[in-house]
Design a protein around this motif. Structure first.
Motif, PDB file in Angstrom:
ATOM      1  N   GLU A 209      23.391 -24.171  29.930  1.00 43.53           N
ATOM      2  CA  GLU A 209      22.063 -24.772  29.790  1.00 43.53           C
ATOM      3  C   GLU A 209      21.167 -24.007  28.813  1.00 43.53           C
ATOM      4  N   PRO A 210      21.079 -22.678  28.902  1.00 46.04           N
ATOM      5  CA  PRO A 210      20.264 -21.974  27.894  1.00 46.04           C
ATOM      6  C   PRO A 210      20.835 -22.116  26.478  1.00 46.04           C
ATOM      7  N   ALA A 211      22.159 -22.105  26.364  1.00 50.37           N
ATOM      8  CA  ALA A 211      22.767 -22.298  25.040  1.00 50.37           C
ATOM      9  C   ALA A 211      22.439 -23.684  24.499  1.00 50.37           C
ATOM     10  N   LEU A 212      22.512 -24.698  25.369  1.00 45.79           N
ATOM     11  CA  LEU A 212      22.168 -26.057  24.962  1.00 45.79           C
ATOM     12  C   LEU A 212      20.711 -26.130  24.501  1.00 45.79           C
ATOM     13  N   ASP A 213      19.827 -25.500  25.253  1.00 45.53           N
ATOM     14  CA  ASP A 213      18.417 -25.510  24.862  1.00 45.53           C
ATOM     15  C   ASP A 213      18.212 -24.886  23.487  1.00 45.53           C
ATOM     16  N   CYS A 214      18.951 -23.806  23.200  1.00 45.67           N
ATOM     17  CA  CYS A 214      18.824 -23.154  21.895  1.00 45.67           C
ATOM     18  C   CYS A 214      19.299 -24.071  20.779  1.00 45.67           C
ATOM     19  N   ALA A 215      20.467 -24.679  20.972  1.00 42.38           N
ATOM     20  CA  ALA A 215      21.001 -25.582  19.945  1.00 42.38           C
ATOM     21  C   ALA A 215      20.054 -26.753  19.709  1.00 42.38           C
ATOM     22  N   LEU A 216      19.521 -27.323  20.782  1.00 40.49           N
ATOM     23  CA  LEU A 216      18.600 -28.454  20.638  1.00 40.49           C
ATOM     24  C   LEU A 216      17.290 -28.036  19.984  1.00 40.49           C
ATOM     25  N   ARG A 217      16.847 -26.826  20.250  1.00 42.02           N
ATOM     26  CA  ARG A 217      15.645 -26.332  19.580  1.00 42.02           C
ATOM     27  C   ARG A 217      15.858 -26.249  18.076  1.00 42.02           C
ATOM     28  N   ILE A 218      17.007 -25.712  17.668  1.00 45.70           N
ATOM     29  CA  ILE A 218      17.314 -25.596  16.237  1.00 45.70           C
ATOM     30  C   ILE A 218      17.383 -26.983  15.607  1.00 45.70           C
ATOM     31  N   ILE A 219      18.008 -27.935  16.309  1.00 45.78           N
ATOM     32  CA  ILE A 219      18.099 -29.295  15.789  1.00 45.78           C
ATOM     33  C   ILE A 219      16.713 -29.916  15.660  1.00 45.78           C
ATOM     34  N   SER A 220      15.871 -29.740  16.689  1.00 44.64           N
ATOM     35  CA  SER A 220      14.523 -30.308  16.656  1.00 44.64           C
ATOM     36  C   SER A 220      13.697 -29.733  15.508  1.00 44.64           C
ATOM     37  N   GLU A 221      13.829 -28.441  15.267  1.00 47.63           N
ATOM     38  CA  GLU A 221      13.027 -27.793  14.227  1.00 47.63           C
ATOM     39  C   GLU A 221      13.536 -28.086  12.823  1.00 47.63           C
ATOM     40  N   ASN A 222      14.778 -28.583  12.715  1.00 45.66           N
ATOM     41  CA  ASN A 222      15.379 -28.797  11.380  1.00 45.66           C
ATOM     42  C   ASN A 222      16.022 -30.179  11.285  1.00 45.66           C
ATOM     43  N   GLU A 223      15.497 -31.145  12.022  1.00 45.92           N
ATOM     44  CA  GLU A 223      16.159 -32.448  12.188  1.00 45.92           C
ATOM     45  C   GLU A 223      16.475 -33.129  10.864  1.00 45.92           C
ATOM     46  N   ARG A 224      15.580 -33.035   9.914  1.00 47.55           N
ATOM     47  CA  ARG A 224      15.784 -33.765   8.658  1.00 47.55           C
ATOM     48  C   ARG A 224      16.929 -33.199   7.819  1.00 47.55           C
ATOM     49  N   LYS A 225      17.412 -31.983   8.154  1.00 38.98           N
ATOM     50  CA  LYS A 225      18.496 -31.366   7.384  1.00 38.98           C
ATOM     51  C   LYS A 225      19.835 -31.415   8.131  1.00 38.98           C
ATOM     52  N   ILE A 226      19.900 -32.109   9.269  1.00 46.21           N
ATOM     53  CA  ILE A 226      21.113 -32.094  10.092  1.00 46.21           C
ATOM     54  C   ILE A 226      21.672 -33.504  10.244  1.00 46.21           C
ATOM     55  N   GLU A 227      22.909 -33.685   9.784  1.00 45.47           N
ATOM     56  CA  GLU A 227      23.603 -34.964   9.987  1.00 45.47           C
ATOM     57  C   GLU A 227      24.050 -35.096  11.444  1.00 45.47           C
ATOM     58  N   GLY A 228      24.563 -34.007  11.986  1.00 45.88           N
ATOM     59  CA  GLY A 228      25.066 -34.066  13.354  1.00 45.88           C
ATOM     60  C   GLY A 228      25.521 -32.697  13.812  1.00 45.88           C
ATOM     61  N   ILE A 229      26.054 -32.657  15.023  1.00 42.15           N
ATOM     62  CA  ILE A 229      26.592 -31.417  15.573  1.00 42.15           C
ATOM     63  C   ILE A 229      27.930 -31.718  16.216  1.00 42.15           C
ATOM     64  N   LYS A 230      28.906 -30.888  15.885  1.00 46.68           N
ATOM     65  CA  LYS A 230      30.219 -30.962  16.518  1.00 46.68           C
ATOM     66  C   LYS A 230      30.228 -29.998  17.698  1.00 46.68           C
ATOM     67  N   ILE A 231      30.685 -30.486  18.849  1.00 42.78           N
ATOM     68  CA  ILE A 231      30.757 -29.637  20.026  1.00 42.78           C
ATOM     69  C   ILE A 231      32.197 -29.584  20.522  1.00 42.78           C
ATOM     70  N   SER A 232      32.719 -28.373  20.646  1.00 41.59           N
ATOM     71  CA  SER A 232      34.112 -28.141  21.049  1.00 41.59           C
ATOM     72  C   SER A 232      34.125 -27.193  22.243  1.00 41.59           C
ATOM     73  N   LEU A 233      33.855 -27.740  23.422  1.00 40.61           N
ATOM     74  CA  LEU A 233      33.861 -26.937  24.638  1.00 40.61           C
ATOM     75  C   LEU A 233      34.929 -27.391  25.631  1.00 40.61           C
ATOM     76  N   LEU A 234      35.624 -28.495  25.314  1.00 46.91           N
ATOM     77  CA  LEU A 234      36.722 -29.022  26.137  1.00 46.91           C
ATOM     78  C   LEU A 234      36.261 -29.407  27.544  1.00 46.91           C
ATOM     79  N   GLU A 235      34.991 -29.776  27.661  1.00 47.69           N
ATOM     80  CA  GLU A 235      34.443 -30.303  28.914  1.00 47.69           C
ATOM     81  C   GLU A 235      33.547 -31.481  28.561  1.00 47.69           C
TER      82      GLU A 235
END
Length: 388
Positions: A209-235
């Protein structure tokens, strides 16, 4: 004539195995998908030129690029110079630079061909990183190379950043600086520590959950420069938790080589796109399935893609970071390369029982394109291990 050959089992026995699969026909024209589908492609070693395979492995560039044509012809985009290409596990930054330059040049010769390239910090030894600026500088070096050759970046996770970052703020600083400079939108890469133990605690926490919050914060602050995010956690639950919280403009790319079928199909509300190493190994089946999904034929999508999942789970079983061996094993069985060897001799990371299981599951999933050739090669390979 149906092929029969002797294969070892995990119980220590040898059993006769009779092939049952049917090769999947190639499409007459390049198919069109309604999901963005990146295949993370492997590189082909050149064992006849391997004087120092652990430190400076030789690459067969012609065969490596021919395999990319195979993927493009089946409708895939290519995720180039990623962990499937053995970045940090056999392919160093010098080799990755050449791979990126060659692949981008090759893509320009093929109508409709597309690829994005991994930008990381692997030329910086994690133990040599002292400050966040060291990590930022390493990312800048690699992105500059990609953009110089006309490419766009997939921002790979950094071992150096995982080692020296002390908080989510450190991640936000590094990613914010890099994303402010890129020419094009990038794809972020959340790679779990099952793929690379040195990435444990990425995004500033070992808890999801804290890791997710960090990733989402980075995406929110830089949304216009991000096409997407690949997540490889096997869950798959964790991917859905991320997917449900992404802005509408940011895509979720599944990197879940255990659960990709359902994640790509979606739940009727949202779905994942794909950036997968397993698509290297099961490209004809994945192409047929994705084309069926685009045509509204979910039944065919499931019928074709679902049998590949047990195969993928075997290839990506723990220790997951050695999955590249299974991917290249199938490329060899299917005649895409003349030998079964990987840069840095990584084929030795798995044993004969693992490869025998891959052979059986690939046959049952209709992944063996040339069954006679595959059976002949498997028979010789098993013989090396004393199985007559």
């Amino acid at each position: 004539m149906t092929q029969v050959l002797n294969l070892p089992t995990s119980a220590g026995a040898v059993e006769a195995y009779r092939l049952v699969g049917t090769p999947i026909a190639r499409p007459a024209t390049t198919p069109v998908f309604n999901r963005i589908a990146y295949a993370a492609a492997h590189v082909v070693s050149a064992p006849e030129r391997d004087a120092d395979p652990w430190n400076r492995p030789a690459i067969d560039w012609d065969t490596t690029l021919a395999f990319r044509h195979h993927l493009w012809s089946l409708g895939f985009k290519i995720a180039e110079a990623m962990d499937t290409s053995q970045r940090g596990m056999g392919l160093d930054w010098a080799g990755a630079q050449e791979l990126i330059a060659r692949s981008l040049a090759e893509a320009r010769t093929v109508e409709g061909a597309d690829l994005a390239c991994g930008a990381g910090t692997d030329h910086l030894d994690p133990t040599d990183a002292r400050t966040l600026d060291d990590v930022i500088g390493a990312y800048e070096t690699q992105i500059e190379h990609i953009e110089k050759h006309g490419g766009r970046a997939i921002l790979m996770a950094s071992r150096a950043l995982a080692r020296i970052a002390r908080s989510a703020d450190d991640y936000a600083k590094v990613y914010g600086r890099i994303l402010s400079q890129t020419k094009d939108k990038v794809v972020l890469h959340w790679l779990g520590d099952m793929f690379d133990p040195q990435l444990r605690g990425y995004w500033g926490s070992t808890d999801f959950e804290p890791a997710l919050d960090c990733a989402l914060r980075i995406i929110s602050e830089n949304e216009r420069k991000i096409e997407g995010i690949k997540i490889s956690l096997l869950e798959h639950e964790k991917e859905i938790a991320l997917r449900d919280r992404l802005p509408e403009t940011v895509l979720c790319f599944t990197g879940d080589d255990f659960n990709y079928a359902g994640l790509i199909e979606g739940d009727g509300r949202r779905h994942s796109h794909a950036l997968l190493g397993i698509f290297d190994a099961v490209a004809p089946a994945a192409s047929k399935a994705l084309a069926a999904l685009a045509a509204g034929d979910s039944a065919t999508f499931r019928a074709v893609i679902n049998p590949t999942v047990p195969l993928s789970r075997k290839i990506f079983e723990a220790p997951t970071q050695y999955y590249k061996a299974g991917v290249v094993f199938l490329a060899w069985l299917n005649g895409h390369q003349s030998h079964f060897s990987l840069p840095a001799g990584m084929q030795s990371a798995r044993g004969i029982n693992h490869y025998a299981d891959i052979f059986r599951l690939a046959d049952q999933a209709n992944i063996l394109d040339r069954p006679d050739l595959a059976a002949e090669r498997m028979r010789h390979f098993a013989g090396v291990y004393g199985i007559a």
